[in-house]
Motif scaffolding. Structure first.
Motif, PDB file in Angstrom:
ATOM      1  N   ASP A  77      30.097  21.860  65.138  1.00  0.00           N
ATOM      2  CA  ASP A  77      30.463  22.019  66.750  1.00  0.00           C
ATOM      3  C   ASP A  77      30.786  23.515  66.893  1.00  0.00           C
ATOM      4  O   ASP A  77      30.749  23.902  68.055  1.00  0.00           O
ATOM      5  CB  ASP A  77      31.420  20.941  66.912  1.00  0.00           C
ATOM      6  N   SER A  78      31.592  24.275  66.199  1.00  0.00           N
ATOM      7  CA  SER A  78      31.903  25.474  66.050  1.00  0.00           C
ATOM      8  C   SER A  78      30.877  26.607  65.779  1.00  0.00           C
ATOM      9  O   SER A  78      31.182  27.796  65.648  1.00  0.00           O
ATOM     10  CB  SER A  78      33.245  25.847  65.717  1.00  0.00           C
ATOM     11  N   ASP A 127      27.555  27.692  70.649  1.00  0.00           N
ATOM     12  CA  ASP A 127      28.490  28.269  71.153  1.00  0.00           C
ATOM     13  C   ASP A 127      27.509  29.254  72.339  1.00  0.00           C
ATOM     14  O   ASP A 127      27.838  29.333  73.405  1.00  0.00           O
ATOM     15  CB  ASP A 127      29.718  29.385  70.870  1.00  0.00           C
TER      16      ASP A 127
END
Length: 99
Positions: free
Chosen positions: A76-77, A82
Motif C-alpha cells: 500500500d505504501s 502513491d
C-alpha cells in the motif's frame, strides 16, 4: 512467509511509472539487501524486454514478510500506488515449490 504482490497499472501510466521508478526500485533493493526478495519485475505491455512507449501493464513482487498485514502495508505504501500508476494491487500468501 512469502507473499505475492501483483500490481496492475492504470492505462497510459508510463510517465508516472518512470517518475516513481527510482523510489520503487529503492524499496525493492532494501528488501533484497535484507535477503527477503525472491523476485521482482514489470509486465511489459508487449512481447519485448524493452516495450518502449507501449509501456507496462503491471508488476510482480515475491518477497518475505512476517504477516499478510505487513505485506499489504508494504504494498500500500509503494511509490507506484502513491504516484497513481497502479489501478489495484493484490497481495496473497505464496508457497514456493520449484526450483
Amino acid at each position: 512467509m512469502l507473499f505475492s504482490i501483483v500490481g496492475t497499472d492504470h492505462p497510459n501510466s508510463l510517465e508516472g511509472r518512470k517518475a516513481a521508478r527510482p523510489a520503487h526500485v529503492a524499496r525493492l533493493q532494501t528488501l533484497n539487501n535484507e535477503g527477503r526478495l525472491v523476485l521482482a519485475g514489470p509486465n511489459p505491455a508487449i512481447e519485448s524486454d524493452d516495450p518502449g512507449e507501449a509501456g507496462f501493464t503491471g508488476s510482480v513482487v515475491i518477497a518475505e514478510f512476517e504477516t499478510l498485514a505487513d505485506a499489504q502495508a508494504w504494498a500500500d505504501s509503494d511509490p507506484y500506488v502513491d504516484g497513481g500508476v497502479y489501478a489495484n494491487v493484490v497481495v496473497k500468501p505464496y508457497r514456493k515449490v520449484l526450483p
